[in-house]
Design a protein around this motif. Structure first.
Motif, PDB file in Angstrom:
ATOM      1  N   LYS A 153       0.829  -1.216   0.000  1.00 41.40           N
ATOM      2  CA  LYS A 153       0.000   0.000   0.000  1.00 41.40           C
ATOM      3  C   LYS A 153       0.859   1.261   0.000  1.00 41.40           C
ATOM      4  CE  LYS A 153      -2.586   0.586   3.643  1.00 41.40           C
ATOM      5  NZ  LYS A 153      -3.374   0.004   4.744  1.00 41.40           N
ATOM      6  N   GLU A 154       1.991   1.201   0.716  1.00 38.93           N
ATOM      7  CA  GLU A 154       2.792   2.401   0.968  1.00 38.93           C
ATOM      8  C   GLU A 154       3.881   2.671  -0.085  1.00 38.93           C
ATOM      9  OE1 GLU A 154       2.273   4.585   3.371  1.00 38.93           O
ATOM     10  OE2 GLU A 154       0.678   3.470   4.369  1.00 38.93           O
ATOM     11  N   LEU A 155       4.380   1.605  -0.707  1.00 37.40           N
ATOM     12  CA  LEU A 155       5.547   1.770  -1.582  1.00 37.40           C
ATOM     13  C   LEU A 155       5.158   1.625  -3.049  1.00 37.40           C
ATOM     14  CD1 LEU A 155       8.029  -0.494   0.457  1.00 37.40           C
ATOM     15  CD2 LEU A 155       7.417   1.891   0.868  1.00 37.40           C
ATOM     16  N   THR A 156       6.064   2.045  -3.929  1.00 39.10           N
ATOM     17  CA  THR A 156       5.755   1.939  -5.359  1.00 39.10           C
ATOM     18  C   THR A 156       6.940   1.435  -6.165  1.00 39.10           C
ATOM     19  OG1 THR A 156       6.433   4.234  -5.677  1.00 39.10           O
ATOM     20  CG2 THR A 156       4.081   3.863  -5.354  1.00 39.10           C
ATOM     21  N   ARG A 157       6.631   0.934  -7.322  1.00 35.08           N
ATOM     22  CA  ARG A 157       7.584   0.587  -8.387  1.00 35.08           C
ATOM     23  C   ARG A 157       8.725  -0.329  -7.954  1.00 35.08           C
ATOM     24  NH1 ARG A 157       7.779   5.642 -12.235  1.00 35.08           N
ATOM     25  NH2 ARG A 157       9.469   4.375 -13.030  1.00 35.08           N
ATOM     26  N   ASP A 158       9.939  -0.059  -8.455  1.00 36.02           N
ATOM     27  CA  ASP A 158      11.073  -0.970  -8.201  1.00 36.02           C
ATOM     28  C   ASP A 158      11.402  -1.070  -6.715  1.00 36.02           C
ATOM     29  OD1 ASP A 158      11.514  -1.550 -10.927  1.00 36.02           O
ATOM     30  OD2 ASP A 158      12.535   0.369 -11.167  1.00 36.02           O
ATOM     31  N   PHE A 159      11.244   0.035  -6.013  1.00 33.76           N
ATOM     32  CA  PHE A 159      11.520   0.026  -4.577  1.00 33.76           C
ATOM     33  C   PHE A 159      10.553  -0.923  -3.870  1.00 33.76           C
ATOM     34  CE2 PHE A 159      10.895   2.088  -0.288  1.00 33.76           C
ATOM     35  CZ  PHE A 159      12.097   1.640   0.241  1.00 33.76           C
ATOM     36  N   GLU A 160       9.292  -0.824  -4.239  1.00 30.97           N
ATOM     37  CA  GLU A 160       8.292  -1.718  -3.627  1.00 30.97           C
ATOM     38  C   GLU A 160       8.631  -3.178  -3.931  1.00 30.97           C
ATOM     39  OE1 GLU A 160       3.694  -3.233  -4.041  1.00 30.97           O
ATOM     40  OE2 GLU A 160       4.344  -1.561  -5.280  1.00 30.97           O
ATOM     41  N   ARG A 161       8.971  -3.456  -5.175  1.00 38.06           N
ATOM     42  CA  ARG A 161       9.205  -4.850  -5.567  1.00 38.06           C
ATOM     43  C   ARG A 161      10.370  -5.474  -4.786  1.00 38.06           C
ATOM     44  NH1 ARG A 161       7.808  -8.745  -9.227  1.00 38.06           N
ATOM     45  NH2 ARG A 161       9.498 -10.135  -9.864  1.00 38.06           N
ATOM     46  N   ILE A 162      11.458  -4.739  -4.661  1.00 40.27           N
ATOM     47  CA  ILE A 162      12.602  -5.350  -3.977  1.00 40.27           C
ATOM     48  C   ILE A 162      12.338  -5.505  -2.473  1.00 40.27           C
ATOM     49  CG2 ILE A 162      13.983  -3.216  -3.646  1.00 40.27           C
ATOM     50  CD1 ILE A 162      16.438  -5.181  -4.332  1.00 40.27           C
ATOM     51  N   VAL A 163      11.659  -4.538  -1.870  1.00 40.15           N
ATOM     52  CA  VAL A 163      11.351  -4.652  -0.430  1.00 40.15           C
ATOM     53  C   VAL A 163      10.391  -5.821  -0.197  1.00 40.15           C
ATOM     54  CG1 VAL A 163      10.291  -3.500   1.568  1.00 40.15           C
ATOM     55  CG2 VAL A 163      11.839  -2.224   0.072  1.00 40.15           C
ATOM     56  N   MET A 164       9.399  -5.954  -1.081  1.00 37.66           N
ATOM     57  CA  MET A 164       8.441  -7.061  -0.956  1.00 37.66           C
ATOM     58  C   MET A 164       9.140  -8.417  -1.119  1.00 37.66           C
ATOM     59  SD  MET A 164       5.298  -5.833  -0.639  1.00 37.66           S
ATOM     60  CE  MET A 164       4.138  -6.947  -1.360  1.00 37.66           C
ATOM     61  N   LEU A 165       9.946  -8.549  -2.180  1.00 39.42           N
ATOM     62  CA  LEU A 165      10.644  -9.821  -2.418  1.00 39.42           C
ATOM     63  C   LEU A 165      11.562 -10.161  -1.253  1.00 39.42           C
ATOM     64  CD1 LEU A 165      11.761  -9.841  -6.178  1.00 39.42           C
ATOM     65  CD2 LEU A 165      10.077 -11.323  -5.100  1.00 39.42           C
ATOM     66  N   TRP A 166      12.251  -9.142  -0.775  1.00 36.64           N
ATOM     67  CA  TRP A 166      13.212  -9.338   0.309  1.00 36.64           C
ATOM     68  C   TRP A 166      12.521  -9.759   1.602  1.00 36.64           C
ATOM     69  CZ3 TRP A 166      17.853 -10.564   1.325  1.00 36.64           C
ATOM     70  CH2 TRP A 166      18.462 -10.254   2.554  1.00 36.64           C
ATOM     71  N   THR A 167      11.332  -9.218   1.854  1.00 34.54           N
ATOM     72  CA  THR A 167      10.620  -9.488   3.104  1.00 34.54           C
ATOM     73  C   THR A 167      10.038 -10.906   3.124  1.00 34.54           C
ATOM     74  OG1 THR A 167      10.128  -7.127   3.221  1.00 34.54           O
ATOM     75  CG2 THR A 167       8.887  -8.523   4.709  1.00 34.54           C
ATOM     76  N   LEU A 168       9.803 -11.468   1.952  1.00 32.41           N
ATOM     77  CA  LEU A 168       9.310 -12.843   1.881  1.00 32.41           C
ATOM     78  C   LEU A 168      10.376 -13.825   2.362  1.00 32.41           C
ATOM     79  CD1 LEU A 168       7.698 -12.803  -1.689  1.00 32.41           C
ATOM     80  CD2 LEU A 168       6.437 -13.062   0.450  1.00 32.41           C
TER      81      LEU A 168
END
Length: 316
Positions: free
Chosen positions: A67-82
């Protein structure tokens, strides 16, 4: 050989969760705070944060990040958190959905993970998508790609160092015969690559080179435009020297006109806690600049900051 830097005194998951909640509050998200926490926690710590966050706030941390992040930054944070297995299941599922013949992500996941790591990813795939990875790969691929990829993703290789030299010699000869006859999709080639242990394949391919004078991947470059041969070469590289495969992935992602953020994100997120240190050394050797310098030159903003944190840049 992880590049991740974790502080000597790691705050409790409850403190980290509280700080993350703060980062999402008010006008605008505090991206630096998110990076300072998630970019410096290992897999077990990130898992504990997710669990604590859900218990404390009744919300899924991944949904909040989405909800809070966007684009490439969102993708890497999401992948990393998994979790690693969740991440692999997600990436594999994505690869089956947007399948193109040059999509090497499935071969990459199948061949560069440990047997146990691949098994966990397949179990995660079951629970997440209510079907099997093998089923989806078989459904979304055809011809030679299906013939190679289904056994690769189904594989559970022996992980020991024991090697049978007689077998290595006979299978090297077999590979050479089939490749000389341009039978690249022969079931024996696929059987050897999909079932033998990495140590055994390594011995076989060393014998292949000694006996027949060429590296096997050189002999598989007969037609550089052939997508199936490209995946076959990637399979071999991932099995016997993943750090060289990933170095090349990074080099291609960064050195093209316009960065391939998808590949850059995937390699950094999946290898930071595995062998990124070795990949970085390989990168420096091959490109005469460090990976950190290449990232700084090619990316910017929060995306650059989180990449630098994960590759272990001293000021990140």
């Amino acid at each position: 050989m992880s590049t991740l830097t974790v502080p000597a005194q790691v705050p409790s998951p409850a403190e980290d969760s509280e700080q993350l909640k703060k980062a999402f509050k008010g006008w605008g998200t505090n991206e630096d705070l998110i990076i300072s926490i998630l970019g410096h926690r290992n897999a077990a710590q990130r898992k504990a944060i997710r669990k604590t966050y859900a218990e404390s706030y009744g919300e899924d941390l991944l949904k909040e990040l989405d909800k809070e992040l966007t684009r490439d930054f969102e993708r890497i944070v999401m992948l990393w958190t998994l979790d690693p297995a969740e991440r692999d299941a997600f990436l594999a599922n994505e690869a089956t959905k947007k399948w193109t013949s040059s999509n090497q992500v499935l071969a990459e996941i199948a061949c560069s993970r440990s047997s146990h790591g691949l098994l966990l990813a397949r179990q995660e795939y079951h629970s997440r998508y209510k079907k099997s990875l093998e089923e989806d790969v078989a459904h979304h691929t055809t011809g030679d790609f299906r013939k190679l990829l289904v056994p690769l993703v189904s594989s559970y290789r022996y992980e020991g160092d024991e090697v049978n030299m007689t077998l290595a010699k006979s299978e090297a000869k077999l590979l050479h015969e089939k490749i000389s006859d341009k039978e690249y999709n022969h079931e024996e080639i696929i059987r050897i690559l999909a079932t033998r242990s990495k140590a055994q394949i390594n011995a076989t391919l060393n014998h292949y080179k000694n006996e027949f004078g060429n590296d096997i991947n050189k002999d598989l470059k007969a037609d550089p435009k052939d997508e199936y041969l490209a995946i076959l070469r990637s399979t071999i590289k991932c099995l016997i020297c993943p750090e060289k495969y990933f170095e090349k992935s990074l080099r291609l992602a960064i050195n093209r006109l316009g960065t391939d953020e998808g590949a850059l994100t995937r390699v950094v997120a999946t290898r930071a806690e595995v062998d990124l240190k070795i990949i970085k050394e390989e990168y420096h050797k091959r490109n005469s600049v460090t990976l950190d310098q290449a990232i700084k030159k090619d990316t910017h903003g929060d995306y650059e900051s989180v990449l630098l944190a994960l590759v272990g840049h001293e000021n990140a």
